[in-house]
Write an enzyme that holds these catalytic residues in place. Sequence first.
Site, PDB file in Angstrom:
ATOM      1  N   LYS A 190       0.849  -1.196   0.000  1.00  0.00           N
ATOM      2  CA  LYS A 190       0.000   0.000   0.000  1.00  0.00           C
ATOM      3  C   LYS A 190       0.878   1.236   0.000  1.00  0.00           C
ATOM      4  CE  LYS A 190      -1.857   2.521   3.198  1.00  0.00           C
ATOM      5  NZ  LYS A 190      -1.693   3.847   2.561  1.00  0.00           N
ATOM      6  N   GLY A 242       7.273   4.585   8.224  1.00  0.00           N
ATOM      7  CA  GLY A 242       6.396   5.728   8.454  1.00  0.00           C
ATOM      8  C   GLY A 242       6.617   6.290   9.837  1.00  0.00           C
ATOM      9  N   THR A 244       6.504   7.028  13.886  1.00  0.00           N
ATOM     10  CA  THR A 244       6.662   6.192  15.078  1.00  0.00           C
ATOM     11  C   THR A 244       5.295   5.894  15.694  1.00  0.00           C
ATOM     12  OG1 THR A 244       8.905   6.951  15.439  1.00  0.00           O
ATOM     13  CG2 THR A 244       7.769   6.080  17.357  1.00  0.00           C
ATOM     14  N   GLU A 264      10.474   0.701  10.191  1.00  0.00           N
ATOM     15  CA  GLU A 264      11.481   1.727   9.936  1.00  0.00           C
ATOM     16  C   GLU A 264      10.779   3.046  10.184  1.00  0.00           C
ATOM     17  OE1 GLU A 264      13.324   4.500   8.779  1.00  0.00           O
ATOM     18  OE2 GLU A 264      13.116   3.890   6.694  1.00  0.00           O
ATOM     19  N   CYS A 298      13.454  10.433   6.895  1.00  0.00           N
ATOM     20  CA  CYS A 298      13.491   9.863   8.240  1.00  0.00           C
ATOM     21  C   CYS A 298      14.872   9.980   8.860  1.00  0.00           C
ATOM     22  CB  CYS A 298      13.017   8.418   8.221  1.00  0.00           C
ATOM     23  SG  CYS A 298      13.824   7.469   6.944  1.00  0.00           S
ATOM     24  N   GLU A 393      10.458  15.119  15.922  1.00  0.00           N
ATOM     25  CA  GLU A 393      10.724  15.133  14.487  1.00  0.00           C
ATOM     26  C   GLU A 393       9.842  16.215  13.849  1.00  0.00           C
ATOM     27  OE1 GLU A 393       9.439  11.481  12.541  1.00  0.00           O
ATOM     28  OE2 GLU A 393      11.240  11.527  11.311  1.00  0.00           O
TER      29      GLU A 393
HETATM   30  P1  NAI Z   1       2.031   7.802   8.590  1.00  0.00           P
HETATM   31  O1  NAI Z   1       2.922   6.998   9.429  1.00  0.00           O
HETATM   32  O2  NAI Z   1       0.641   8.027   9.038  1.00  0.00           O
HETATM   33  O3  NAI Z   1       1.948   7.196   7.117  1.00  0.00           O
HETATM   34  C1  NAI Z   1       2.805   6.222   6.577  1.00  0.00           C
HETATM   35  C2  NAI Z   1       1.989   5.124   5.905  1.00  0.00           C
HETATM   36  O4  NAI Z   1       1.241   4.413   6.883  1.00  0.00           O
HETATM   37  C3  NAI Z   1       0.958   5.607   4.888  1.00  0.00           C
HETATM   38  O5  NAI Z   1       0.915   4.676   3.827  1.00  0.00           O
HETATM   39  C4  NAI Z   1      -0.332   5.584   5.670  1.00  0.00           C
HETATM   40  O6  NAI Z   1      -1.465   5.440   4.856  1.00  0.00           O
HETATM   41  C5  NAI Z   1      -0.148   4.354   6.525  1.00  0.00           C
HETATM   42  N1  NAI Z   1      -0.925   4.316   7.758  1.00  0.00           N
HETATM   43  C6  NAI Z   1      -1.428   5.358   8.462  1.00  0.00           C
HETATM   44  N2  NAI Z   1      -2.086   4.908   9.545  1.00  0.00           N
HETATM   45  C7  NAI Z   1      -1.986   3.563   9.537  1.00  0.00           C
HETATM   46  C8  NAI Z   1      -2.454   2.528  10.397  1.00  0.00           C
HETATM   47  N3  NAI Z   1      -3.116   2.794  11.506  1.00  0.00           N
HETATM   48  N4  NAI Z   1      -2.164   1.255  10.088  1.00  0.00           N
HETATM   49  C9  NAI Z   1      -1.449   0.964   8.983  1.00  0.00           C
HETATM   50  N5  NAI Z   1      -1.003   1.888   8.135  1.00  0.00           N
HETATM   51  C10 NAI Z   1      -1.263   3.185   8.401  1.00  0.00           C
HETATM   52  O7  NAI Z   1       2.721   9.197   8.352  1.00  0.00           O
HETATM   53  P2  NAI Z   1       1.981  10.569   8.008  1.00  0.00           P
HETATM   54  O8  NAI Z   1       0.794  10.803   8.862  1.00  0.00           O
HETATM   55  O9  NAI Z   1       1.764  10.611   6.577  1.00  0.00           O
HETATM   56  O10 NAI Z   1       3.072  11.613   8.456  1.00  0.00           O
HETATM   57  C11 NAI Z   1       3.084  12.085   9.778  1.00  0.00           C
HETATM   58  C12 NAI Z   1       4.473  12.183  10.324  1.00  0.00           C
HETATM   59  O11 NAI Z   1       5.087  10.907  10.306  1.00  0.00           O
HETATM   60  C13 NAI Z   1       5.435  13.019   9.533  1.00  0.00           C
HETATM   61  O12 NAI Z   1       5.312  14.369   9.838  1.00  0.00           O
HETATM   62  C14 NAI Z   1       6.730  12.459   9.943  1.00  0.00           C
HETATM   63  O13 NAI Z   1       7.129  13.003  11.170  1.00  0.00           O
HETATM   64  C15 NAI Z   1       6.461  10.996  10.108  1.00  0.00           C
HETATM   65  N6  NAI Z   1       6.838  10.198   8.936  1.00  0.00           N
HETATM   66  C16 NAI Z   1       8.005   9.525   8.955  1.00  0.00           C
HETATM   67  C17 NAI Z   1       8.419   8.822   7.850  1.00  0.00           C
HETATM   68  C18 NAI Z   1       9.694   8.078   7.837  1.00  0.00           C
HETATM   69  O14 NAI Z   1      10.205   7.791   6.765  1.00  0.00           O
HETATM   70  N7  NAI Z   1      10.231   7.714   8.958  1.00  0.00           N
HETATM   71  C19 NAI Z   1       7.641   8.792   6.628  1.00  0.00           C
HETATM   72  C20 NAI Z   1       6.375   9.477   6.720  1.00  0.00           C
HETATM   73  C21 NAI Z   1       6.032  10.173   7.831  1.00  0.00           C
END
Ligand code: NAI
Length: 781
Positions: A190, A242, A244, A264, A298, A393
């Site tokens: 996804k 994604g 934490t 990660e 990240c 972050e």
């Molecule tokens: P997120 O962690 O919500 O999104 C990442 C992925 O997880 C997306 O595909 C999303 O649809 C999916 N997702 C969201 N909720 C989920 C759940 N409950 N179960 C399974 N999958 C789920 O990140 P978001 O909200 O887009 O960004 C928020 C913050 O997260 C950013 O500001 C940043 O600080 C951090 N982030 C860190 C990343 C990294 O590479 N470490 C990448 C993206 C965001």
Amino acid sequence: MTVSEIFDTMDYGPAPESAADALAWLVDQGSRFGHFIDGEFTKPGEGFDSTNPATGEVLATLTQATQADVDAAVKAARRAQPKWEKLGGHGRARHLYALARLLQKHARLFAVLEVLDNGKPIREARDIDVPLAQRHFYYHAGMAQLMEAELPDAQALGVCGQIIPWNFPLLMLAWKVAPALAMGNTVVLKPAEYTSLTALLFADICRQAGLPKGVVNIVTGDGAVGEMIVGHDDIDKIAFTGSTAVGRRIREATAGSGKALTLELGGKSPYIVFDDADLDSAVEGLVDAIWFNQGQVCCAGSRLLVHEPVADGFYAKLRARMGKLRVGDPLDKSVDVGTLVDPVQLRMVSEMVEANSAGERYVAETDMPEGGCFYPPTLITGLNPADTLMQEEIFGPVLVSTTFRTPSEAVSLANNTRYGLAATVWSENINLALDIAPQLAAGIVWINGTNLMDAAAGFGGVRESGFGREGGWEGLAAYTRPRTTPKPLKAIEPFTGEGAPQDPIDRTAKLYIGGKQTRPDGGYSAPVWGKSGALLGHASLANRKDVRNAVEAAQAAKGWSRSTGHLRAQIIYYLAENLAARAEEFAHRLDTLQGGKSGAKEVEASIRRLFTYAAWADKYDGQVHGVPIRGVALAMKEPVGVIGALCPAEAPLLGLVSVMAPAIAMGNRVILAASEPYPLAATDFVQVLETSDVPAGVVNILTGPHADLADTLARHLDIDAVWSFGAAEFSATVEKGSASNLKRTWVNNGQARDWMGPEGEGHAFLRAATEVKNIWVPYGE
Ligand code: NAI
């Protein structure tokens, strides 16, 4: 404009890349997308728009997957998996190679589409994201080819659910899909809801490449779809990149399900500049550390730590450089900084920065474009280590900073974070840099460079940055499992009895904490009966206070982690020698405890096992990865830290030794919850520990019901990993509790292990007892 004026301003005209082909591809697809399931695009359903964050224009409409869509994708992946695995390494290598070739052929289309969807500068998509994605497929075509010869004991996990973020949409897909496919798994992936287009283009490529149906399935939608994948019963592994916060929820949701998991997550990576650094290079490095991809990385070097004597001069250089960053149309080839991914993200970054009143904020004096999700490069200096912006972050182009006076202060500031993904060190003194690198709590360290990544070097973090590695040999473990036939674990009930003690002297075995035999905090103990009903003695009942004391003792024994492999080997040999000296006594104890006759064999196997890990203590070497830079990436094996373990009920001596020895051989300190029905073998073993020069706090032994200990061990913030070889139900307890600080876990999921045989020792144990830290050392001019 004269030539000298041009040199003065270093200004140059726009150099836009054409979006025509990418837009035409979207139109060709009808600008509405369904999912990619079983080799076909499904009919578009209800969904949402995908927009260009630089302009707000709608690029396409995507479908929000339903449970039925996810079920269909998992079913297709399940159906395709056995055939895909049986295709063999070479067959799969050919397919991965074909995908790599097609990615290369359509490189520009991918790059432009990525820029339209994500807002990153074309220079980055074209020169970094897309080439690295191709490299991942080439590299893993090679891993598929070598799998049978090099990993003969490994097999595919099955169906992998993969959930990726929006910051590197295609690259994250490559990181997830390539190793999974190479090892014989099939996937349901996804992409993030903001950036699904290059994943859909990749689906098209899979079709063109003739990849067997169902091997790659892509479903689109938001977090709700992610949850459906995470919760699906027929998925064997979840790989997530994604935030934490979401990572923690996934850890809790998968606890006890038997699914493998890699996470990660976020970071707040330190960027340390020493006074002897090449300061101009360090400034240029920061452009790549925090303004690369608008800081939405990240592993971004987002926390600048500058040596005090050079701080003012360094900040002046940095501000001057910031003014030269070109912020603008991401499709312009001369733009350095594009737009954030979405208005939501822009709001989040703005709000975080506005809420901060500490330090001094400097905003780059550069022209800002109108409209779009642009945010100016920002530097905030003079912060305190505890300030929110130093800890949280931001995930935007905002660098925060403070100064340090000594190398040890630099290390403690660097490690003053709940994260541990990456770190950067700038110093011309290689002695200093290589001394600092191992002291940093991070999965990756870059010396005089930053954000270096490659398929051959593992990527991943420690602490709340998650666990597992992607890339390199070390990344393959996340997509394989050993070739064993699972057998369910049999529950063992302790014997009961009523007999009086044969010996009137009180025999209440104490706990072993910090090198001392100590009474349990609660003051309680329980009788231990033999098979015949005879009272063999009493075992102390440890409570959570005892766990806390043991953790304190283990934390205080940090010196063990810095000791040499040779020293650790000597001590483990000495344990074996002292156990051998009392072999008969232990064999007798085991027979009376377990009511059998296998005691002597178990003691013999325990001595052998100690020899095995004494042997490994100085031989479980790291690697030098062949990364495509002038330099090396040193993959160093490091201890995990403090490991808590529930020892198996069966084989009360051998089980304990099999868990303890690999952990301490690799430099960890352990807290062992002894076999629940037969605790006295462990408490006898304390005497062997006491006579074998094991430093205080390295091995701590608790007795009592695992039900009282498992959760406390799993939730303790100062424990870095928990292993459960105890009763089946503790796998869930441990995995769930571990979400507290996202510690690593290794649980038996109710499967038995033959402790006498080869599965009772070896690489799986050594891997679990170590972290791989990749230290990148570029060299030359
Ligand atoms: P997120 O962690 O919500 O999104 C990442 C992925 O997880 C997306 O595909 C999303 O649809 C999916 N997702 C969201 N909720 C989920 C759940 N409950 N179960 C399974 N999958 C789920 O990140 P978001 O909200 O887009 O960004 C928020 C913050 O997260 C950013 O500001 C940043 O600080 C951090 N982030 C860190 C990343 C990294 O590479 N470490 C990448 C993206 C965001």
